[in-house]
Design a protein around this motif. Structure first.
Motif, PDB file in Angstrom:
ATOM      1  N   THR A 167       0.820  -1.214   0.000  1.00  0.00           N
ATOM      2  CA  THR A 167       0.000   0.000   0.000  1.00  0.00           C
ATOM      3  C   THR A 167       0.858   1.270   0.000  1.00  0.00           C
ATOM      4  O   THR A 167       0.410   2.299  -0.501  1.00  0.00           O
ATOM      5  CB  THR A 167      -0.995   0.010   1.173  1.00  0.00           C
ATOM      6  N   MET A 168       2.089   1.218   0.508  1.00  0.00           N
ATOM      7  CA  MET A 168       3.020   2.323   0.269  1.00  0.00           C
ATOM      8  C   MET A 168       3.285   2.466  -1.226  1.00  0.00           C
ATOM      9  O   MET A 168       3.373   3.580  -1.751  1.00  0.00           O
ATOM     10  CB  MET A 168       4.342   2.081   0.984  1.00  0.00           C
ATOM     11  N   PRO A 176       5.519  11.962   4.194  1.00  0.00           N
ATOM     12  CA  PRO A 176       6.377  11.083   4.983  1.00  0.00           C
ATOM     13  C   PRO A 176       6.165   9.597   4.725  1.00  0.00           C
ATOM     14  O   PRO A 176       6.786   8.769   5.383  1.00  0.00           O
ATOM     15  CB  PRO A 176       5.936  11.413   6.413  1.00  0.00           C
ATOM     16  N   TYR A 177       5.295   9.234   3.797  1.00  0.00           N
ATOM     17  CA  TYR A 177       4.796   7.864   3.747  1.00  0.00           C
ATOM     18  C   TYR A 177       5.763   6.866   3.107  1.00  0.00           C
ATOM     19  O   TYR A 177       5.769   5.699   3.465  1.00  0.00           O
ATOM     20  CB  TYR A 177       3.451   7.818   3.007  1.00  0.00           C
ATOM     21  N   LYS A 178       6.590   7.326   2.147  1.00  0.00           N
ATOM     22  CA  LYS A 178       7.408   6.390   1.372  1.00  0.00           C
ATOM     23  C   LYS A 178       8.913   6.653   1.491  1.00  0.00           C
ATOM     24  O   LYS A 178       9.711   5.800   1.113  1.00  0.00           O
ATOM     25  CB  LYS A 178       7.009   6.471  -0.107  1.00  0.00           C
ATOM     26  N   HIS A 179       9.278   7.796   1.992  1.00  0.00           N
ATOM     27  CA  HIS A 179      10.663   8.263   1.936  1.00  0.00           C
ATOM     28  C   HIS A 179      11.633   7.264   2.581  1.00  0.00           C
ATOM     29  O   HIS A 179      11.530   6.943   3.761  1.00  0.00           O
ATOM     30  CB  HIS A 179      10.771   9.614   2.636  1.00  0.00           C
ATOM     31  N   ARG A 180      12.552   6.746   1.778  1.00  0.00           N
ATOM     32  CA  ARG A 180      13.622   5.822   2.179  1.00  0.00           C
ATOM     33  C   ARG A 180      13.111   4.466   2.672  1.00  0.00           C
ATOM     34  O   ARG A 180      13.823   3.742   3.354  1.00  0.00           O
ATOM     35  CB  ARG A 180      14.520   6.472   3.245  1.00  0.00           C
ATOM     36  N   PRO A 183      13.040  -0.698  -1.604  1.00  0.00           N
ATOM     37  CA  PRO A 183      12.283  -0.695  -2.860  1.00  0.00           C
ATOM     38  C   PRO A 183      10.824  -1.104  -2.650  1.00  0.00           C
ATOM     39  O   PRO A 183      10.490  -1.789  -1.694  1.00  0.00           O
ATOM     40  CB  PRO A 183      13.024  -1.732  -3.724  1.00  0.00           C
ATOM     41  N   PHE A 184       9.990  -0.660  -3.580  1.00  0.00           N
ATOM     42  CA  PHE A 184       8.563  -0.875  -3.465  1.00  0.00           C
ATOM     43  C   PHE A 184       8.097  -2.033  -4.340  1.00  0.00           C
ATOM     44  O   PHE A 184       8.861  -2.587  -5.136  1.00  0.00           O
ATOM     45  CB  PHE A 184       7.824   0.421  -3.817  1.00  0.00           C
ATOM     46  N   ALA A 185       6.840  -2.384  -4.163  1.00  0.00           N
ATOM     47  CA  ALA A 185       6.290  -3.528  -4.881  1.00  0.00           C
ATOM     48  C   ALA A 185       6.209  -3.233  -6.378  1.00  0.00           C
ATOM     49  O   ALA A 185       5.887  -2.118  -6.780  1.00  0.00           O
ATOM     50  CB  ALA A 185       4.901  -3.865  -4.337  1.00  0.00           C
ATOM     51  N   PRO A 186       6.478  -4.235  -7.213  1.00  0.00           N
ATOM     52  CA  PRO A 186       6.416  -4.024  -8.664  1.00  0.00           C
ATOM     53  C   PRO A 186       4.981  -4.059  -9.189  1.00  0.00           C
ATOM     54  O   PRO A 186       4.038  -4.362  -8.461  1.00  0.00           O
ATOM     55  CB  PRO A 186       7.220  -5.203  -9.209  1.00  0.00           C
ATOM     56  N   GLU A 187       4.865  -3.765 -10.464  1.00  0.00           N
ATOM     57  CA  GLU A 187       3.596  -3.836 -11.205  1.00  0.00           C
ATOM     58  C   GLU A 187       2.529  -2.905 -10.626  1.00  0.00           C
ATOM     59  O   GLU A 187       1.347  -3.231 -10.574  1.00  0.00           O
ATOM     60  CB  GLU A 187       3.078  -5.278 -11.269  1.00  0.00           C
ATOM     61  N   VAL A 188       2.978  -1.724 -10.178  1.00  0.00           N
ATOM     62  CA  VAL A 188       2.069  -0.669  -9.729  1.00  0.00           C
ATOM     63  C   VAL A 188       2.293   0.533 -10.637  1.00  0.00           C
ATOM     64  O   VAL A 188       3.428   0.987 -10.805  1.00  0.00           O
ATOM     65  CB  VAL A 188       2.318  -0.289  -8.264  1.00  0.00           C
ATOM     66  N   TYR A 189       1.216   1.051 -11.215  1.00  0.00           N
ATOM     67  CA  TYR A 189       1.304   2.126 -12.206  1.00  0.00           C
ATOM     68  C   TYR A 189       0.375   3.272 -11.793  1.00  0.00           C
ATOM     69  O   TYR A 189      -0.750   3.039 -11.356  1.00  0.00           O
ATOM     70  CB  TYR A 189       0.914   1.603 -13.591  1.00  0.00           C
TER      71      TYR A 189
END
Length: 450
Positions: A167-168, A176-180, A183-189
């Motif tokens: 969900t991030m 402040p939600y994603k910083h550092r 890596p994030f989940a793939p296949e999100v556009y």
């Protein structure tokens, strides 16, 4: 002075300041918090609450503050609402946990039956329960991927969907939600949202152009045949209470239907009577394939739900869904108490009435003060966007300063927005009207003195 009729002990429904905000006891407790809790857990207003009900929260120093936050749209039926308290008190004396997946209980089933009945659409539905809005959204994506055999997920600018890894990844805002945290989940556009106030060619073109751009990006960059789900908030919450231009959501839904894409409505913040309808997507007749709910669902107890078309949810194998605490019996009883309260007190209509009281006052502020660039929202979910006067440049400093002034005068308000320049208002649906009026007067004075 009136007392709370729904929620909490019989608290006088008045703003009462007996110390500065925060007072000495709250400052003492906040010092303890800083020693025990990491700073990553932020604090909007460092007053420590001892009681709450109706439209007020009372702090450890005896100050009574007007509540325009509802714990971020959670205590919509009032804090410690009588039906909620009664049901939870009874349940806690019977049993507190068995795990529904081990030995089930009726209250879980009743909550699911209620959600199947009240969510949009007359198709056959299934519901399962989890603990948080982020968990609900993550499970909605799991279901969509499993049922369609596809992987890609499409989300929108300014969207917020939670703080788990997936969900991030779905959430738009970095700080402040994603910083550092990658890596994030793939296949999100991510594709454009119809944001009327900031659409380059003007609000009159917003719905058509934003939908066309989003659909074009999906077709060209992803391929519609690869998309499992489109996930969208009917009103963008943390992104700044952005109400998409009318016509945008129906056009996106039409595209999904034509291409076998699961349309997921994230109603975590907008659901349960908040916007003057039971669910915000009802405003334009949107019938989602899956709807996620949390926040206002259980009066402050941790509960969330995934409700969707039976053929989608039934496609998942046994054991593929669940969680130890999901649908805890105390939270289920609380949810049943919330639904009783909404029905008995007609809080859907009450939310509409709150909007009728607040929006004209907010529009008047926009006419009077150039720092107020936009007013938006529906029902008891309203906001003002603050700008550098004479421009549309975001003004987060003004938002922070005005919020600080409101807090000092005993009014709980929250900030929001991709640019940090939005003040959002989420009063409990049971708040007395005189507190709405007083709260808006405090807000105006804060803007005027800014």
């Amino acid at each position: 002075m009136s007392t709370a009729t729904s929620g909490g002990p019989s608290l006088p429904q008045e703003r009462r300041l007996v110390t500065e905000i925060p007072g000495p006891r709250s400052r003492e407790l906040f010092a303890r918090k800083q020693s025990a809790v990491p700073p990553g857990i932020g604090t909007t207003l460092p007053v420590f609450v001892t009681q709450a009900g109706g439209g007020v929260v009372v702090d450890a120093d005896g100050n009574s503050l007007i509540d325009f936050g509802s714990g971020i749209a959670v205590t919509s039926v009032g804090n410690a609402a009588p039906h909620v308290v009664e049901r939870v008190r009874r349940q806690v004396g019977e049993f507190t946990h068995t795990c529904f997946m081990v030995t089930p209980y009726e209250s879980y089933v009743r909550v699911c039956e209620k959600l199947n009945a009240i969510t949009p659409g007359d198709h056959e539905k299934r519901t399962f329960l989890v603990n948080s809005g982020a968990e609900a959204v993550e499970n909605a994506v799991k279901v969509a991927r499993h049922a369609t055999g596809r992987q890609a997920v499409v989300v929108f600018d300014h969207g917020y969907h939670g703080r788990t890894l997936l969900t991030m990844s779905l959430t738009a805002k970095n700080m402040p939600y994603k910083h550092r945290f990658g890596p994030f989940a793939p296949e999100v556009y991510r594709v454009p949202l119809a944001y009327p106030f900031r659409w380059p060619t003007g609000p009159e073109n917003c719905a058509e152009e934003a939908a066309a751009q989003a659909i074009d990006m999906i077709n060209k960059q992803i391929g519609a045949e690869n998309v499992a789900a489109v996930v969208i908030e009917p009103i963008a919450g943390e992104g700044g209470f952005i109400v998409p231009a009318r016509g945008f959501l129906p056009r996106v839904l039409e595209f999904c239907r034509a291409n076998g894409i699961v349309f997921v409505a994230d109603e975590v913040q907008t659901g349960f009577a908040r916007t003057g309808a039971m669910f915000a997507c009802e405003d334009e007749g949107i019938v989602p394939d899956i709807i996620t709910t949390a926040k206002g669902i259980a009066g402050g107890l941790p509960l969330a739900a995934v409700t969707g078309r039976a053929e989608l949810l039934d496609a998942v194998h046994v054991g593929g869904l669940g969680g130890t605490y999901g649908g805890n019996p105390l939270a289920c009883e609380a949810a049943l108490g919330v639904l009783e309260t909404i029905e008995e007190e007609d809080l859907v209509a009450r939310a509409s009435r709150i909007g009728e009281l607040m929006l004209p006052r907010l529009h008047a502020l926009r006419e009077r003060y150039p720092v107020v660039g936009d007013v938006r929202g529906r029902g008891a979910m309203t906001a003002i966007e603050l700008v550098v006067p004479g421009t549309r440049e975001p003004n987060p400093a003004a938002a922070a300063e005005i919020a600080k002034r409101c807090h000092a005068e005993g009014l709980v308000v929250l900030t929001a927005g991709t640019y940090g320049n939005v003040l959002r208002f989420l009063p409990p649906l049971v708040i007395p009207e005189h507190l709405i009026d007083e709260g808006l007067t405090i807000l105006e004075k804060a803007i005027e003195s800014h």
